[in-house]
Scaffold this motif. Structure first.
Motif, short mmCIF file in Angstrom:
data_model
loop_
_atom_site.label_atom_id
_atom_site.label_comp_id
_atom_site.label_asym_id
_atom_site.label_seq_id
_atom_site.Cartn_x
_atom_site.Cartn_y
_atom_site.Cartn_z
N VAL A 1 -40.94 -5.87 19.35
CA VAL A 1 -42.07 -6.85 19.23
C VAL A 1 -41.88 -8.16 20.06
O VAL A 1 -40.51 -8.81 20.12
CB VAL A 1 -41.99 -7.46 17.81
CG1 VAL A 1 -43.07 -8.51 17.55
CG2 VAL A 1 -42.34 -6.42 16.99
N ARG A 2 -42.65 -8.31 20.94
CA ARG A 2 -42.70 -9.43 22.11
C ARG A 2 -43.92 -10.53 22.08
O ARG A 2 -44.95 -9.86 21.81
CB ARG A 2 -42.45 -8.81 23.34
CG ARG A 2 -41.21 -7.89 23.80
CD ARG A 2 -39.90 -8.57 23.41
NE ARG A 2 -39.66 -9.80 24.54
CZ ARG A 2 -39.47 -9.40 25.89
NH1 ARG A 2 -39.20 -8.18 26.26
NH2 ARG A 2 -39.48 -10.41 26.77
N ASP A 3 -43.65 -11.64 21.86
CA ASP A 3 -44.79 -12.64 22.03
C ASP A 3 -45.03 -12.95 23.60
O ASP A 3 -44.11 -12.67 24.57
CB ASP A 3 -44.09 -13.85 21.33
CG ASP A 3 -44.10 -13.81 19.93
OD1 ASP A 3 -44.81 -12.79 19.26
OD2 ASP A 3 -43.02 -14.12 19.22
N ALA B 1 -48.56 -6.81 15.56
CA ALA B 1 -47.49 -7.35 16.38
C ALA B 1 -47.45 -6.95 17.77
O ALA B 1 -47.37 -5.73 17.92
CB ALA B 1 -45.97 -7.24 15.46
N PRO B 2 -47.31 -7.78 18.68
CA PRO B 2 -47.52 -7.20 20.12
C PRO B 2 -46.17 -6.60 20.38
O PRO B 2 -45.27 -7.04 19.97
CB PRO B 2 -47.69 -8.57 20.95
CG PRO B 2 -47.21 -9.80 19.90
CD PRO B 2 -47.40 -9.33 18.57
N LEU B 3 -46.18 -5.64 21.22
CA LEU B 3 -44.92 -4.85 21.76
C LEU B 3 -44.89 -4.78 23.05
O LEU B 3 -45.94 -4.88 23.84
CB LEU B 3 -45.47 -3.41 21.13
CG LEU B 3 -45.27 -3.06 19.70
CD1 LEU B 3 -45.72 -1.64 19.58
CD2 LEU B 3 -44.30 -3.46 19.07
N GLY B 4 -43.50 -4.95 23.64
CA GLY B 4 -43.45 -4.74 24.95
C GLY B 4 -41.96 -4.27 25.25
O GLY B 4 -41.31 -3.67 24.36
N ARG C 1 -42.98 3.52 15.09
CA ARG C 1 -41.38 3.37 15.11
C ARG C 1 -40.88 2.08 15.01
O ARG C 1 -40.14 1.41 14.13
CB ARG C 1 -40.94 4.10 16.09
CG ARG C 1 -41.09 5.82 16.13
CD ARG C 1 -40.58 6.41 17.43
NE ARG C 1 -39.07 6.52 17.44
CZ ARG C 1 -38.35 7.13 18.51
NH1 ARG C 1 -39.23 7.41 19.53
NH2 ARG C 1 -37.26 6.85 18.61
N VAL C 2 -41.39 1.34 16.12
CA VAL C 2 -41.06 -0.39 16.15
C VAL C 2 -41.58 -0.96 14.98
O VAL C 2 -41.22 -1.80 14.49
CB VAL C 2 -41.43 -0.86 17.47
CG1 VAL C 2 -41.06 -2.21 17.76
CG2 VAL C 2 -40.85 0.14 18.70
N HIS C 3 -43.05 -0.80 14.58
CA HIS C 3 -43.66 -1.54 13.68
C HIS C 3 -42.99 -1.48 12.41
O HIS C 3 -42.57 -2.31 11.64
CB HIS C 3 -44.95 -1.40 13.83
CG HIS C 3 -45.87 -2.08 14.70
ND1 HIS C 3 -47.26 -1.87 14.83
CD2 HIS C 3 -45.56 -3.24 15.31
CE1 HIS C 3 -47.61 -2.81 15.72
NE2 HIS C 3 -46.70 -3.64 16.07
N LEU C 4 -42.86 -0.17 12.04
CA LEU C 4 -42.14 -0.10 10.67
C LEU C 4 -40.71 -0.54 10.58
O LEU C 4 -40.27 -1.05 9.55
CB LEU C 4 -42.04 1.46 10.17
CG LEU C 4 -43.54 1.98 10.09
CD1 LEU C 4 -43.61 3.38 9.82
CD2 LEU C 4 -44.43 1.14 8.95
#
Length: 323
Positions: free
Chosen positions: A199-201, A185-188, A237-240
């Motif tokens: 998570v940002r598309d 999942a892309p992050l920003g 941290r964000v992904h989980l």
């Protein structure tokens, strides 16, 4: 002072992007603001010509970058203890304790790992960011590699970009997972909160992949092993949190205190008292950037994480005996 000239070719997939954005992806060891300044001053050229930072690249152009290092580090060395696990003329590997900020920023002008490194070796003032090529969050413990020479700095940064430095983490998360998996999942930056990532598309996010597997399951928590394909800020941290299993104790992405039914006082105390994200960089492996030797390091769990895991195990064992 100028560093050695860096030469590279703009990758085809960068076509249509600004020169400063492309340069930041090609040379991630330098900040975008510094690269933009070097472009404006003519120290970063495209096919031999000076262009503006917002110049659009087409892909395939030759890039010539001459880093300006005269004022890379403008801070005082400080005698802060370092847990160094390996050191030679080109690099060192250390175990960072939880609570130590990696480099100065808003609210942390001193008392950082960067200050400590400058005290350990004053020559690091001539290396970008005192040799720091990657970072751990303030409250994440574990292994980091630091470049002590410009040649090692350039090589390690390239190895990070090429995913040739293998980092393995241990994490305790809220909830019970049945099996491992992958978060792609892309992050920003968070659209509202500047301290958070999300998570940002689309163009707002950069590719990020985290692999995780279950090591131990407890009644309401899980111990995971996490391996990264990328190294985005707050990635694990964000992904989980994104899959519904935030890290225990995470102040930004955590889901609050969760206690199993009938939890023993020792577990309640351990969970309530764990006030940082339960994340530890336990293994680091890479080829030496100068001589190519295979290097691998492991860092034991810090005392607070060890105590938390022991309390979770004891609670799970006690509940199993009562059944």
């Amino acid at each position: 002072m100028s560093g050695p000239v860096r030469r590279a070719t703009v990758p085809p997939e960068a076509a249509g992007r600004r020169f400063d954005q492309t340069l930041a992806q090609m040379f991630p060891e330098y900040s975008r603001s510094r690269l933009a300044a070097w472009i404006r001053d003519g120290h970063a050229r495209l096919d031999g010509a000076a262009v503006a930072p917002r110049h659009v690249v087409r892909g395939g152009e030759a890039v010539e970058l001459t880093p300006r290092l005269a004022a890379e580090v403008a801070m005082a060395p400080q005698p802060i203890a370092l847990d160094i696990r390996y050191e030679d003329a080109d690099l060192l590997v250390l175990a960072k304790p939880a609570g130590l900020v990696v480099h100065p920023g808003a609210g942390n002008p001193a008392g950082t790992l960067q200050n400590a490194l400058l005290h350990h070796d004053p020559a690091l003032a001539q290396v970008p960011r005192a040799g720091i090529v990657h970072r751990l969050d303030k409250d994440t413990s574990g292994l980091m590699v630091v470049a002590k020479s410009l040649r090692a700095h350039a090589a390690l940064a390239a190895m990070l970009a090429a995913r040739e430095i293998h980092r393995q983490y241990e994490a305790v998360v809220v909830g019970t997972l049945v099996a491992g998996g992958t978060v792609d999942a892309p992050l920003g930056r968070h659209p509202v909160d500047r301290l958070r990532r999300a998570v940002r598309d689309g163009d707002a996010g950069k590719p990020a992949v985290t692999h995780y597997r279950v090591r131990e399951r407890y009644r309401a928590h899980t111990l995971l092993q996490c391996n990264l394909e990328s190294g985005r800020t707050h990635q694990i941290r964000v992904h989980l949190a994104h899959i519904g299993h935030p890290l225990v104790g995470d102040p930004l992405y955590g889901g609050g205190l969760r206690l199993p039914r009938g939890a023993a006082p020792a577990l309640v105390e351990a969970l309530k008292g764990f006030r940082r994200q339960a994340l530890h960089a336990e293994r680091l492996a890479f080829a030496h950037p100068v001589d190519g030797r295979a290097l691998a390091f492991a860092a034991e769990r810090p005392a607070d994480l060890r105590a938390l895991i022991e309390a979770l195990r004891a609670d799970a064992a006690s509940a199993a005996e009562a059944r």
